[in-house]
Write an enzyme that holds these catalytic residues in place. Structure first.
Site, PDB file in Angstrom:
ATOM      1  N   GLU A 127       7.786 -21.428   8.071  1.00  0.00           N
ATOM      2  CA  GLU A 127       8.020 -20.497   9.320  1.00  0.00           C
ATOM      3  C   GLU A 127       9.168 -21.000  10.470  1.00  0.00           C
ATOM      4  O   GLU A 127       9.847 -20.227  10.915  1.00  0.00           O
ATOM      5  CB  GLU A 127       6.763 -20.334  10.039  1.00  0.00           C
ATOM      6  CG  GLU A 127       6.288 -21.187  10.819  1.00  0.00           C
ATOM      7  CD  GLU A 127       5.305 -20.842  11.773  1.00  0.00           C
ATOM      8  OE1 GLU A 127       5.167 -21.230  12.987  1.00  0.00           O
ATOM      9  OE2 GLU A 127       3.970 -20.413  11.450  1.00  0.00           O
TER      10      GLU A 127
ATOM     11  N   GLU B 294       0.897  -1.332  -0.128  1.00  0.00           N
ATOM     12  CA  GLU B 294       0.102   0.064  -0.008  1.00  0.00           C
ATOM     13  C   GLU B 294       0.911   1.425   0.042  1.00  0.00           C
ATOM     14  O   GLU B 294       0.322   2.350   0.181  1.00  0.00           O
ATOM     15  CB  GLU B 294      -1.000  -0.041   1.256  1.00  0.00           C
ATOM     16  CG  GLU B 294      -1.863  -0.928   1.017  1.00  0.00           C
ATOM     17  CD  GLU B 294      -2.971  -1.251   2.249  1.00  0.00           C
ATOM     18  OE1 GLU B 294      -2.662  -0.734   3.315  1.00  0.00           O
ATOM     19  OE2 GLU B 294      -4.089  -1.732   2.091  1.00  0.00           O
TER      20      GLU B 294
END
Length: 315
Positions: free
Chosen positions: A125, A94
Site C-alpha cells: 500500500e 459482480e
C-alpha cells in the site's frame, strides 16, 4: 534508527485523521454486555447513509463523467489497498453477472495483486510505483476512469494511481473518508464521506468500509443504468450462467412484458437466451435477428430500440 522520523511523521498524520480518532467514551466497551456492544455498533453504522447523502452531488457528477466515457468504450478501474482494494475487486467482479459487462470493462486493482485479497502483502500500500505498474499493464486511455479508494485518503498506492491516471488523460475519482484528503485533491472528482471515528479505533473496515461499499454500489450501478443495462429497475443484461440466473431471466422477461410462460420460452430460444432481446422481440413483435439489429443500432438501450421499432411499424 533512520526510520524514527518517518514513524513520528506517520503517527502525527494518523493523529490528525477523523478515521483514526480515539473515543475515550468507548474505552470500556470490552466490559459491556454483548447486546449493548451490538447496539452501539448498529447506532454507529446508522450514521453512514447520512454521511453518504451529504456527498450525493459529487457522486452524481462523477457517475455522469464515468458513464460518458464508458459509452465510448472506456473502462472503470478501482485501485486501493487492504479493505478499500478488496471492496473495489468485489464491485468489479459482480458487474459481469449482473450487467453482462465485457471482460476487463470494470477492473479492480488491489495493492499486492490477487494474493492481497486474502492475506496482507507487506509494503504494497506504500508504493506509488506499484500503482503505476498496475495501471501501465492496462494501457490506460482518456476514455478510462480510475477510482482511487482509501479510507485515510493518504494511502500512497491509491493516491499514486490517481496521479498517474490523470497524467495519462484518464478521468480520476478519489474516494476517501476524511475531509481535506490528498486523494480527493489529486482527483478530478473528490468524494469524501466523513462518517466519524470508528467504534474500534482505526478499524476502517467498519464505518469507512461500509461507506465505501455504498458509494461503489452507486458508481457501478447508476453508471450501468445510464448505459442502458437496465429497463426500469430490471436487470435486462443479466447473464444467465446458472440455474438461479436462468430462472431470474424468465422472471425478468415476464415482469417486463406480461407474457405467458410458453411465449417467454419461445422468445428466449429465438434470442439465444438474451433477456433484453427477448423483451424487445415480445414487446415490438419482431423476430430475434431484428431485435438484435435494433438493439445494436440503439447502443443496447432497450427503450430507444423499442421506440425505433414502433416508429418503423407506424411507417
Amino acid at each position: 534508527m533512520t526510520s524514527a522520523p518517518h514513524s513520528h511523521d506517520l503517527r502525527t498524520q494518523l493523529d490528525s485523521l477523523t478515521t483514526e480518532a480515539f473515543r475515550p467514551e468507548l474505552a470500556g466497551i470490552d466490559q459491556l454486555p454483548t447486546l449493548e456492544i451490538a447496539r452501539l455498533m448498529n447506532a454507529e453504522d446508522a450514521r453512514v447513509p447520512g454521511a453518504v447523502a451529504a456527498c450525493l452531488p459529487q457522486i452524481a457528477a462523477a457517475i455522469d463523467a464515468v458513464a460518458e466515457r464508458m459509452s465510448r468504450g472506456g473502462r472503470l478501474v478501482y485501485a486501493g489497498a487492504g479493505t478499500a482494494g478488496r471492496l473495489g475487486v468485489l464491485d468489479a467482479s459482480e458487474c459481469p453477472p449482473t450487467f453482462n459487462t465485457r471482460p476487463g470493462q470494470v477492473v479492480g486493482l488491489i495493492a499486492g495483486g490477487p494474493e492481497a485479497m486474502v492475506t496482507s502483502v507487506e509494503g504494497a500500500e506504500d508504493s506509488r510505483e506499484l500503482a503505476r505498474a498496475d495501471l501501465d499493464a492496462l494501457a490506460l486511455t482518456p476514455d478510462d476512469s480510475v477510482v482511487g479508494v482509501s479510507a485515510s485518503g493518504r494511502t500512497p498506492y491509491a493516491v499514486g494511481a490517481v496521479e498517474y491516471a490523470r497524467s495519462r488523460g484518464a478521468l480520476t475519482i478519489g474516494l476517501a473518508c476524511n475531509a481535506g484528503s490528498a486523494l480527493a485533491a489529486a482527483a478530478d472528482h473528490g468524494i469524501e464521506i466523513v462518517a466519524g471515528p470508528e467504534l474500534i479505533t482505526g478499524s476502517t473496515r467498519l464505518k469507512s468500509g461500509t461507506a465505501q461499499k455504498l458509494v461503489l454500489n452507486m458508481l457501478s450501478t447508476i453508471t450501468m443504468i445510464r448505459l442502458g443495462k437496465t429497463y426500469g429497475n430490471l436487470m435486462v443484461d443479466v447473464r444467465a450462467s446458472n440455474a438461479k440466473l436462468r430462472a431470474r431471466s424468465r422472471r425478468i422477461v415476464a415482469l417486463a412484458t406480461g407474457a405467458g410462460e410458453e411465449e417467454i420460452e419461445a422468445a428466449l430460444a429465438a434470442t439465444d437466451g438474451e433477456v433484453k432481446n427477448a423483451i424487445l422481440a415480445l414487446l415490438a413483435d419482431v423476430d430475434g435477428p431484428t431485435a438484435a439489429r435494433l438493439l445494436e443500432r440503439s447502443d443496447g438501450h432497450l427503450r430507444a430500440a423499442l421506440a425505433a421499432a414502433h416508429a418503423s411499424a407506424e411507417q
